[in-house]
Design a protein around this motif. Structure first.
Motif, PDB file in Angstrom:
ATOM      1  N   PHE A 153       2.189  11.781  -7.267  1.00 11.76           N
ATOM      2  CA  PHE A 153       1.511  10.673  -7.759  1.00 11.76           C
ATOM      3  C   PHE A 153       2.028   9.544  -6.930  1.00 11.76           C
ATOM      4  CE2 PHE A 153       0.817  12.763 -11.944  1.00 11.76           C
ATOM      5  CZ  PHE A 153      -0.161  13.313 -11.593  1.00 11.76           C
ATOM      6  N   LEU A 154       1.192   8.427  -6.967  1.00 13.76           N
ATOM      7  CA  LEU A 154       1.592   7.027  -6.346  1.00 13.76           C
ATOM      8  C   LEU A 154       2.681   6.491  -7.371  1.00 13.76           C
ATOM      9  CD1 LEU A 154      -1.486   5.934  -4.577  1.00 13.76           C
ATOM     10  CD2 LEU A 154       0.229   7.117  -3.757  1.00 13.76           C
ATOM     11  N   LYS A 155       3.802   5.794  -6.823  1.00 13.91           N
ATOM     12  CA  LYS A 155       4.491   5.018  -7.769  1.00 13.91           C
ATOM     13  C   LYS A 155       3.860   3.671  -7.931  1.00 13.91           C
ATOM     14  CE  LYS A 155       8.828   7.285  -6.557  1.00 13.91           C
ATOM     15  NZ  LYS A 155      10.102   6.941  -6.201  1.00 13.91           N
ATOM     16  N   LYS A 156       4.258   3.096  -9.037  1.00 16.09           N
ATOM     17  CA  LYS A 156       3.769   1.879  -9.367  1.00 16.09           C
ATOM     18  C   LYS A 156       4.557   0.850  -8.497  1.00 16.09           C
ATOM     19  CE  LYS A 156       2.879   2.113 -14.364  1.00 16.09           C
ATOM     20  NZ  LYS A 156       3.295   1.824 -15.729  1.00 16.09           N
ATOM     21  N   ASN A 157       3.840  -0.195  -8.093  1.00 22.22           N
ATOM     22  CA  ASN A 157       4.373  -1.226  -7.007  1.00 22.22           C
ATOM     23  C   ASN A 157       5.041  -2.088  -7.689  1.00 22.22           C
ATOM     24  OD1 ASN A 157       4.908  -3.121  -4.872  1.00 22.22           O
ATOM     25  ND2 ASN A 157       2.873  -3.187  -4.481  1.00 22.22           N
ATOM     26  N   PRO A 158       6.326  -2.284  -7.889  1.00 25.87           N
ATOM     27  CA  PRO A 158       6.962  -3.511  -8.757  1.00 25.87           C
ATOM     28  C   PRO A 158       6.791  -4.800  -8.317  1.00 25.87           C
ATOM     29  CG  PRO A 158       8.665  -2.376  -7.604  1.00 25.87           C
ATOM     30  CD  PRO A 158       7.251  -1.437  -7.212  1.00 25.87           C
ATOM     31  N   ASN A 159       6.454  -4.931  -6.989  1.00 26.57           N
ATOM     32  CA  ASN A 159       6.068  -6.199  -6.383  1.00 26.57           C
ATOM     33  C   ASN A 159       4.640  -6.850  -6.342  1.00 26.57           C
ATOM     34  OD1 ASN A 159       8.997  -6.152  -5.671  1.00 26.57           O
ATOM     35  ND2 ASN A 159       8.210  -4.923  -3.843  1.00 26.57           N
ATOM     36  N   GLN A 160       3.661  -5.983  -6.799  1.00 30.88           N
ATOM     37  CA  GLN A 160       2.175  -6.275  -6.884  1.00 30.88           C
ATOM     38  C   GLN A 160       2.207  -7.385  -8.001  1.00 30.88           C
ATOM     39  OE1 GLN A 160      -0.217  -5.890  -9.278  1.00 30.88           O
ATOM     40  NE2 GLN A 160       1.006  -5.118 -10.640  1.00 30.88           N
ATOM     41  N   GLN A 161       1.335  -8.457  -7.748  1.00 29.64           N
ATOM     42  CA  GLN A 161       0.811  -9.493  -8.751  1.00 29.64           C
ATOM     43  C   GLN A 161      -0.499  -9.577  -9.114  1.00 29.64           C
ATOM     44  OE1 GLN A 161       3.489 -11.551  -9.642  1.00 29.64           O
ATOM     45  NE2 GLN A 161       5.043 -10.293  -8.989  1.00 29.64           N
ATOM     46  N   ASP A 162      -1.262  -8.484  -9.198  1.00 33.12           N
ATOM     47  CA  ASP A 162      -2.672  -8.540  -9.177  1.00 33.12           C
ATOM     48  C   ASP A 162      -3.069  -7.862 -10.556  1.00 33.12           C
ATOM     49  OD1 ASP A 162      -3.575  -9.643  -6.751  1.00 33.12           O
ATOM     50  OD2 ASP A 162      -2.652  -7.936  -5.901  1.00 33.12           O
ATOM     51  N   TRP A 163      -2.414  -6.787 -11.051  1.00 33.77           N
ATOM     52  CA  TRP A 163      -2.605  -6.098 -12.241  1.00 33.77           C
ATOM     53  C   TRP A 163      -1.543  -6.036 -13.199  1.00 33.77           C
ATOM     54  CZ3 TRP A 163      -7.580  -5.917 -11.631  1.00 33.77           C
ATOM     55  CH2 TRP A 163      -8.136  -5.439 -10.274  1.00 33.77           C
ATOM     56  N   GLY A 204      -6.999  15.636 -26.520  1.00 32.12           N
ATOM     57  CA  GLY A 204      -5.580  15.623 -26.264  1.00 32.12           C
ATOM     58  C   GLY A 204      -5.458  14.348 -25.194  1.00 32.12           C
ATOM     59  N   GLU A 205      -6.639  14.016 -24.648  1.00 33.56           N
ATOM     60  CA  GLU A 205      -6.697  12.829 -23.855  1.00 33.56           C
ATOM     61  C   GLU A 205      -7.221  11.761 -24.290  1.00 33.56           C
ATOM     62  OE1 GLU A 205      -5.202  13.121 -20.878  1.00 33.56           O
ATOM     63  OE2 GLU A 205      -4.892  15.188 -20.601  1.00 33.56           O
ATOM     64  N   PRO A 206      -6.975  10.603 -23.929  1.00 29.77           N
ATOM     65  CA  PRO A 206      -6.056  10.405 -22.749  1.00 29.77           C
ATOM     66  C   PRO A 206      -4.565  10.480 -23.107  1.00 29.77           C
ATOM     67  CG  PRO A 206      -6.763   8.331 -23.713  1.00 29.77           C
ATOM     68  CD  PRO A 206      -7.623   9.322 -24.382  1.00 29.77           C
ATOM     69  N   ASN A 207      -3.844  10.668 -22.391  1.00 29.84           N
ATOM     70  CA  ASN A 207      -2.375  11.000 -22.871  1.00 29.84           C
ATOM     71  C   ASN A 207      -1.080  10.162 -22.177  1.00 29.84           C
ATOM     72  OD1 ASN A 207      -2.408  12.192 -20.276  1.00 29.84           O
ATOM     73  ND2 ASN A 207      -1.532  14.173 -20.911  1.00 29.84           N
ATOM     74  N   TYR A 208      -1.658   9.381 -21.179  1.00 28.75           N
ATOM     75  CA  TYR A 208      -0.634   8.481 -20.331  1.00 28.75           C
ATOM     76  C   TYR A 208       0.443   9.249 -19.808  1.00 28.75           C
ATOM     77  CZ  TYR A 208       1.604   3.763 -19.355  1.00 28.75           C
ATOM     78  OH  TYR A 208       2.010   2.535 -18.782  1.00 28.75           O
ATOM     79  N   SER A 209       0.397  10.471 -19.231  1.00 25.37           N
ATOM     80  CA  SER A 209       1.193  11.083 -18.563  1.00 25.37           C
ATOM     81  C   SER A 209       2.260  10.327 -17.661  1.00 25.37           C
ATOM     82  CB  SER A 209       0.655  12.520 -18.039  1.00 25.37           C
ATOM     83  OG  SER A 209       1.436  13.253 -17.235  1.00 25.37           O
ATOM     84  N   TYR A 210       3.557  10.579 -17.673  1.00 21.96           N
ATOM     85  CA  TYR A 210       4.312   9.870 -16.858  1.00 21.96           C
ATOM     86  C   TYR A 210       4.362   8.627 -17.074  1.00 21.96           C
ATOM     87  CZ  TYR A 210       4.372  14.785 -14.590  1.00 21.96           C
ATOM     88  OH  TYR A 210       4.596  16.018 -14.729  1.00 21.96           O
ATOM     89  N   GLY A 211       3.594   7.809 -17.914  1.00 20.26           N
ATOM     90  CA  GLY A 211       3.428   6.587 -18.062  1.00 20.26           C
ATOM     91  C   GLY A 211       2.791   5.548 -16.845  1.00 20.26           C
ATOM     92  N   THR A 212       1.957   6.457 -16.334  1.00 22.17           N
ATOM     93  CA  THR A 212       1.176   5.983 -14.995  1.00 22.17           C
ATOM     94  C   THR A 212      -0.193   5.935 -15.183  1.00 22.17           C
ATOM     95  OG1 THR A 212       1.127   7.880 -13.862  1.00 22.17           O
ATOM     96  CG2 THR A 212       3.319   6.633 -13.627  1.00 22.17           C
ATOM     97  N   GLU A 213      -0.995   6.609 -16.100  1.00 17.31           N
ATOM     98  CA  GLU A 213      -2.253   6.886 -16.060  1.00 17.31           C
ATOM     99  C   GLU A 213      -3.170   5.807 -16.551  1.00 17.31           C
ATOM    100  OE1 GLU A 213      -2.397  11.800 -15.847  1.00 17.31           O
ATOM    101  OE2 GLU A 213      -2.451  10.851 -17.916  1.00 17.31           O
ATOM    102  N   THR A 214      -4.073   5.033 -16.018  1.00 13.07           N
ATOM    103  CA  THR A 214      -4.747   3.799 -16.165  1.00 13.07           C
ATOM    104  C   THR A 214      -6.025   3.745 -15.820  1.00 13.07           C
ATOM    105  OG1 THR A 214      -3.912   2.700 -14.299  1.00 13.07           O
ATOM    106  CG2 THR A 214      -2.703   2.537 -16.103  1.00 13.07           C
ATOM    107  N   VAL A 215      -6.721   5.064 -15.216  1.00 14.89           N
ATOM    108  CA  VAL A 215      -8.057   5.111 -14.889  1.00 14.89           C
ATOM    109  C   VAL A 215      -8.798   6.140 -15.294  1.00 14.89           C
ATOM    110  CG1 VAL A 215      -7.632   3.539 -13.067  1.00 14.89           C
ATOM    111  CG2 VAL A 215      -7.295   5.928 -12.566  1.00 14.89           C
ATOM    112  N   LEU A 216      -9.914   6.424 -15.242  1.00 12.86           N
ATOM    113  CA  LEU A 216     -10.655   7.394 -15.863  1.00 12.86           C
ATOM    114  C   LEU A 216     -11.260   8.411 -15.018  1.00 12.86           C
ATOM    115  CD1 LEU A 216     -11.918   8.077 -18.644  1.00 12.86           C
ATOM    116  CD2 LEU A 216     -13.986   7.015 -18.158  1.00 12.86           C
ATOM    117  N   GLN A 217     -11.075   9.743 -15.168  1.00  8.69           N
ATOM    118  CA  GLN A 217     -11.562  10.927 -14.381  1.00  8.69           C
ATOM    119  C   GLN A 217     -12.514  11.482 -15.112  1.00  8.69           C
ATOM    120  OE1 GLN A 217      -9.298  14.406 -14.480  1.00  8.69           O
ATOM    121  NE2 GLN A 217      -9.578  14.795 -12.354  1.00  8.69           N
ATOM    122  N   PHE A 218     -13.539  11.965 -14.347  1.00 12.63           N
ATOM    123  CA  PHE A 218     -14.853  12.857 -14.913  1.00 12.63           C
ATOM    124  C   PHE A 218     -14.469  14.395 -14.633  1.00 12.63           C
ATOM    125  CE2 PHE A 218     -18.838  14.643 -14.382  1.00 12.63           C
ATOM    126  CZ  PHE A 218     -19.653  14.277 -15.439  1.00 12.63           C
ATOM    127  N   ALA A 219     -14.891  15.147 -15.367  1.00 14.60           N
ATOM    128  CA  ALA A 219     -14.980  16.558 -15.098  1.00 14.60           C
ATOM    129  C   ALA A 219     -13.688  17.413 -15.012  1.00 14.60           C
ATOM    130  CB  ALA A 219     -15.805  16.889 -13.846  1.00 14.60           C
TER     131      ALA A 219
END
Length: 232
Positions: A153-163, A204-219
């Motif tokens: 997974f991609l890591k959260k960018n601590p320097n971003q100022q958008d989200w 059981g979803e959403p489950n915010y696994s690893y503290g990184t899940e913020t967008v929606l997946q289909f199927a």
């Protein structure tokens, strides 16, 4: 139906998608042989339209007679990039967007006609730093995650100022933009669903696994149901 043709009916429309490279002659013969019959007691009259597209595009007509077009794009992109790519797609004078789903009928039609593989929808918990939701923006910054990942997974960018992360799930684009469809960050069958608004997560979803899940997946897992994912 000839081999390779997949038929799906939903709402007021029927989609036939060429899944096995049928020849032009086969398609022409199939269209010429189509027959339509009224069911007993059904209203007669109206307009019948047949459209042939080069791409695999399914067309669902809702109860109000509004046409909805869907295409599955198998590109592996971060959600922000997928959002922007969808916005660059134009068809019949319409601007594309990551799909939103507002009914079980629409959900079933999309899954059965065009998208049995996982892909992103236009749902998210991400909001701008001022707390405002994405409101069908023509494009959005792709800064929420850095490119060096862990566990795939991609890591959260601590320097971003958008989200920043909001606490409710909402549709970020399309006609449903801004509509909250799930009230809680994680699975809560009592408090999560929004009365009168469609949602359909895997149990059981959403489950915010690893503290990184913020967008929606289909199927998810070869089913039609939804899942939360990292923005990866």
């Amino acid at each position: 139906m000839p081999a390779g043709a997949e038929l799906t009916q939903g709402g007021q429309s029927i989609s036939i998608i060429n899944r096995d490279s049928m020849s032009t002659d086969t398609v022409s013969s199939m269209i010429a042989a189509l027959q339509f019959q009224y069911k007993q007691g059904a209203l007669t009259g109206g307009t019948l339209k047949i459209a042939v597209e080069e791409q695999a595009i399914s067309n669902w007509v809702d109860e109000k007679g509004i046409h909805h077009y869907y295409v599955f794009v198998p590109n592996a992109l971060p959600w922000e990039n997928a959002y922007n790519e969808a916005k660059s797609f134009h068809y019949r004078g319409l601007t594309g967007y990551l799909a939103t789903i507002s009914s079980l009928d629409e959900h079933d039609f999309i899954f059965n006609s065009i998208a049995k593989e996982p892909g992103f929808l236009g749902g998210t918990r991400l909001v701008h730093m001022n707390g405002q939701k994405i409101s069908d923006d023509s494009s959005i910054p792709n800064t929420h995650y850095s490119q060096d990942g862990d566990r795939g997974f991609l890591k959260k960018n601590p320097n971003q100022q958008d989200w920043k992360e909001g606490k409710q799930w909402y549709w970020a684009d399309g006609p449903e933009s801004g509509t909250i469809f799930y009230n809680t960050v994680t699975y809560d069958p009592k408090n999560g669903p929004v009365k009168g608004v469609y949602s359909n997560f895997t149990v059981g979803e959403p489950n915010y696994s690893y503290g990184t899940e913020t967008v929606l997946q289909f199927a998810q897992s070869e089913t039609k149901f939804w899942n939360d994912l990292p923005i990866q």
